[in-house]
Enzyme design. Structure first.
Site, mmCIF file in Angstrom:
data_model
loop_
_atom_site.group_PDB
_atom_site.id
_atom_site.type_symbol
_atom_site.label_atom_id
_atom_site.label_comp_id
_atom_site.label_asym_id
_atom_site.label_seq_id
_atom_site.Cartn_x
_atom_site.Cartn_y
_atom_site.Cartn_z
ATOM 1 C CG ASN A 198 -6.180 -10.777 4.649
ATOM 2 O OD1 ASN A 198 -6.166 -10.051 3.650
ATOM 3 N ND2 ASN A 198 -7.172 -10.776 5.522
ATOM 4 C CE1 TYR A 199 -2.228 -14.019 8.407
ATOM 5 C CE2 TYR A 199 -2.234 -16.370 7.996
ATOM 6 C CZ TYR A 199 -2.589 -15.294 8.788
ATOM 7 O OH TYR A 199 -3.279 -15.509 9.957
ATOM 8 N N GLY A 240 -9.763 -2.116 5.869
ATOM 9 C CA GLY A 240 -9.684 -2.066 4.405
ATOM 10 C C GLY A 240 -8.993 -3.278 3.808
ATOM 11 N N GLY A 241 -7.802 -3.579 4.292
ATOM 12 C CA GLY A 241 -7.075 -4.742 3.788
ATOM 13 C C GLY A 241 -7.640 -6.034 4.350
ATOM 14 C CB SER A 261 -0.928 0.005 1.217
ATOM 15 O OG SER A 261 -0.177 -0.115 2.402
ATOM 16 C CE1 TYR A 281 -7.055 -14.901 4.268
ATOM 17 C CE2 TYR A 281 -5.786 -14.953 6.296
ATOM 18 C CZ TYR A 281 -6.873 -14.501 5.570
ATOM 19 O OH TYR A 281 -7.774 -13.651 6.158
HETATM 20 C C1 FAD Z 1 0.091 -7.860 13.328
HETATM 21 C C2 FAD Z 1 -0.813 -8.452 12.263
HETATM 22 C C3 FAD Z 1 -1.777 -9.397 12.621
HETATM 23 C C4 FAD Z 1 -2.615 -9.930 11.669
HETATM 24 N N1 FAD Z 1 -3.581 -10.833 12.055
HETATM 25 C C5 FAD Z 1 -4.448 -11.301 11.140
HETATM 26 C C6 FAD Z 1 -5.506 -12.176 11.519
HETATM 27 O O1 FAD Z 1 -5.674 -12.527 12.695
HETATM 28 N N2 FAD Z 1 -6.336 -12.643 10.548
HETATM 29 C C7 FAD Z 1 -6.206 -12.266 9.237
HETATM 30 O O2 FAD Z 1 -7.034 -12.694 8.417
HETATM 31 N N3 FAD Z 1 -5.228 -11.438 8.843
HETATM 32 C C8 FAD Z 1 -4.342 -10.950 9.759
HETATM 33 N N4 FAD Z 1 -3.343 -10.104 9.373
HETATM 34 C C9 FAD Z 1 -3.171 -9.805 7.951
HETATM 35 C C10 FAD Z 1 -3.955 -8.572 7.532
HETATM 36 O O3 FAD Z 1 -5.310 -8.934 7.365
HETATM 37 C C11 FAD Z 1 -3.383 -8.035 6.214
HETATM 38 O O4 FAD Z 1 -2.054 -7.653 6.407
HETATM 39 C C12 FAD Z 1 -4.202 -6.867 5.659
HETATM 40 O O5 FAD Z 1 -3.866 -6.671 4.312
HETATM 41 C C13 FAD Z 1 -3.981 -5.587 6.430
HETATM 42 O O6 FAD Z 1 -4.809 -4.589 5.951
HETATM 43 P P1 FAD Z 1 -4.443 -3.040 6.186
HETATM 44 O O7 FAD Z 1 -5.586 -2.255 5.619
HETATM 45 O O8 FAD Z 1 -4.056 -2.839 7.599
HETATM 46 O O9 FAD Z 1 -3.098 -2.934 5.345
HETATM 47 P P2 FAD Z 1 -2.682 -2.027 4.107
HETATM 48 O O10 FAD Z 1 -1.280 -2.402 3.774
HETATM 49 O O11 FAD Z 1 -3.001 -0.606 4.386
HETATM 50 O O12 FAD Z 1 -3.648 -2.530 2.955
HETATM 51 C C14 FAD Z 1 -3.537 -3.811 2.345
HETATM 52 C C15 FAD Z 1 -4.042 -3.692 0.898
HETATM 53 O O13 FAD Z 1 -5.405 -3.292 0.874
HETATM 54 C C16 FAD Z 1 -5.546 -2.033 0.231
HETATM 55 N N5 FAD Z 1 -6.563 -1.273 0.984
HETATM 56 C C17 FAD Z 1 -6.547 -0.910 2.290
HETATM 57 N N6 FAD Z 1 -7.668 -0.246 2.614
HETATM 58 C C18 FAD Z 1 -8.431 -0.208 1.489
HETATM 59 C C19 FAD Z 1 -9.710 0.343 1.161
HETATM 60 N N7 FAD Z 1 -10.456 0.984 2.065
HETATM 61 N N8 FAD Z 1 -10.148 0.217 -0.104
HETATM 62 C C20 FAD Z 1 -9.416 -0.430 -1.037
HETATM 63 N N9 FAD Z 1 -8.205 -0.965 -0.800
HETATM 64 C C21 FAD Z 1 -7.730 -0.851 0.452
HETATM 65 C C22 FAD Z 1 -4.164 -1.415 0.202
HETATM 66 O O14 FAD Z 1 -3.990 -0.557 -0.893
HETATM 67 C C23 FAD Z 1 -3.274 -2.642 0.094
HETATM 68 O O15 FAD Z 1 -3.175 -3.091 -1.245
HETATM 69 C C24 FAD Z 1 -2.493 -9.539 10.323
HETATM 70 C C25 FAD Z 1 -1.526 -8.594 9.977
HETATM 71 C C26 FAD Z 1 -0.694 -8.052 10.920
HETATM 72 C C27 FAD Z 1 0.311 -7.013 10.506
#
Ligand code: FAD
Ligand code: NAG
Length: 417
Positions: A360-361, A67-68, A5, A358
């Site tokens: 999200n990973y 979002g993610g 992102s 997955y």
């Molecule tokens: C400490 C930690 C714990 C986690 N635990 C879990 C868990 O228990 N279960 C699980 O399923 N996953 C888990 N994750 C994974 C997490 O779901 C992903 O890393 C997710 O992509 C994070 O989303 P973000 O919006 O915070 O990240 P960002 O890096 O901001 O976004 C990820 C992607 O989504 C896009 N995006 C964000 N918001 C929007 C929006 N509103 N509209 C369109 N695109 C958008 C961004 O451009 C980017 O491509 C964990 C991650 C971390 C760091």
């Protein structure tokens, strides 16, 4: 997980969602609208402000953004009861490449399908807000954290866990975490920590474990009863802080780490867990751990094509491999290479053809888009791992909504126009 992102090697635009964090809860209809830049902690906190018996199936880390998280599916402690976060989204407003705002009705069911698990972030548009169906949680839940050292039969017990955790009733979630054993000098063994959420009282949990998982030797003193919202704080690894910690976006120590993932269909033999011991005992294994997230129960019910997230019935648990690094970022490669080796070691024991992952990973090791042009063949390598056959439908949706491929990153859904 891969910084998609905010990192790119071509000119790019960052859209800052930091102020889009309002959460509008309607207790009567059991729904909430949450804006696209809110965190999971903010969401749970705002729901709890209005009701002690409503919640939402989120993950464990409170600073993760909705979002993610939603756009990749989202699994966590409530998923065995209520499915993924994405399974509980009933509407959304998306801003498309032309700047039009589309809701579920005007975007159509295919695009609404795609943004609930298709790694929508960075492929289809920007989700302004989501409408959620809230779920019932008891006012008192029980949690425990129990660690088994090597001399307490850690490998035997984690081996047993595979047969038990995915089959327990949907009120019980037991996460298993495997790091190297503490003070492991010469032990060449792993240890295992079980963290559990039970949607009920501790007496019931203890007698349930006595029957179903006696190897754990759980006693009442291991259990803590608390409100639902406190369990969210507990799973975010805080103990004494007030629940307002959930609103604090910088409360966790900042660290760099890299993850990989796998899906497991059949219990893995005990010797495989034993074999991890010497690996974790290596110098490069010192910041590493594996999270085994049990599936089963409600996770088996939706068909594979219901959302883009395909890892449903037939998967007993998912694995997240993670590693950090020492102070010097220039050393990170050696820790990451160690984790790649652990991932290779697991090849024969996890899902095959494709070896599922997955989204999200997010893991760029499993393939990236062509640099200059989006190439379907090349993208389908990682695409089938994340989405299986759903990848084909995601490509169709992408080609309609964003044919010119305006929203893109190394693993965005390609447009074939
Ligand atoms: C400490 C930690 C714990 C986690 N635990 C879990 C868990 O228990 N279960 C699980 O399923 N996953 C888990 N994750 C994974 C997490 O779901 C992903 O890393 C997710 O992509 C994070 O989303 P973000 O919006 O915070 O990240 P960002 O890096 O901001 O976004 C990820 C992607 O989504 C896009 N995006 C964000 N918001 C929007 C929006 N509103 N509209 C369109 N695109 C958008 C961004 O451009 C980017 O491509 C964990 C991650 C971390 C760091
Ligand atoms: C470890 O397992 C052995 C054999 O199954 C058993 O006899 C012993 O009591 C166990 N030890 C612990 C601490 O659970």
């Amino acid at each position: 997980m891969e910084g998609l992102s905010y990192v790119a090697d071509a000119p790019f635009v960052v859209i800052d969602l930091v102020n889009l964090k309002s959460v509008d809860v309607d207790v009567k209809s059991r729904t909430a609208w949450v804006e696209g830049g809110a965190t999971l902690g903010e969401l749970q906190y705002r729901i709890a402000e209005k009701s002690g018996t409503l919640g939402f199936p989120t993950g464990t880390c409170h600073t993760v953004g909705v979002g993610g998280y939603f756009s990749g599916g989202g699994h966590g402690p409530l998923s065995r009861k209520y499915g993924l976060a994405a399974d509980n989204i009933v509407d959304a407003r998306l801003i498309n490449v032309n700047g039009e705002i589309l809701d579920r009705k005007s975007m159509g069911e295919d695009l609404f399908w795609a943004i609930r698990g298709g790694g929508g972030g960075g492929s289809f548009g920007i989700v302004f807000d989501w409408k959620l169906k809230l779920v019932h949680v008891p006012s008192t839940v029980t949690v425990f954290t129990v660690t088994k050292a090597p001399q307490q039969n850690a490998t035997q017990i984690v081996h047993r866990w595979q047969y038990i955790a995915p089959k327990l009733s949907d009120d019980t979630f037991i996460l298993a975490t495997i790091p190297r054993a503490e003070a492991s000098e010469g032990q060449r063994s792993i240890q295992v920590t079980f963290r559990a959420l039970f949607l009920g009282r501790s007496d019931m949990l203890v007698s349930l474990m006595e029957k179903q998982f006696p190897e754990l030797r759980l006693v009442k003193q291991d259990c803590i009863e608390m409100s639902w919202i406190w369990s969210v704080v507990y799973f975010a690894q805080f103990t004494t802080e007030p629940t307002e910690i959930l609103l604090d976006r910088t409360a966790s120590t900042k660290s760099n780490f890299k993850v990989k993932s796998d899906y497991v269909k059949e219990p893995i033999s005990e010797f495989v867990f034993k074999g991890m011991g010497p690996m974790f005992d290596e110098y490069e294994g010192r910041f590493a751990y594996m999270n085994l997230v049990p599936y089963g129960a409600r996770m088996d019910e939706n068909p594979e094509t219901e959302t883009p997230f395909p890892h449903r019935a037939g998967n007993i648990y998912s694995i997240m491999y993670a590693t950090g690094q020492d102070e010097e970022i220039t050393h990170s490669e050696k820790y990451i290479n160690w984790m790649r080796r652990l991932h290779r070691y697991m090849t024969s024991f996890v899902s095959k053809s494709p070896r599922e992952a997955y989204v999200n990973y997010r893991d760029l090791d499993i393939g990236v888009n062509d640099k200059d042009e989006t190439n379907y063949e090349q993208s389908s390598i990682w695409g089938f791992k994340y989405y299986k056959k759903n990848f084909e439908k995601l490509v169709k949706v992408k080609s309609l909504i964003d044919p010119q491929n305006f929203f893109k990153h190394q693993q965005s859904i390609p447009s074939t126009v």
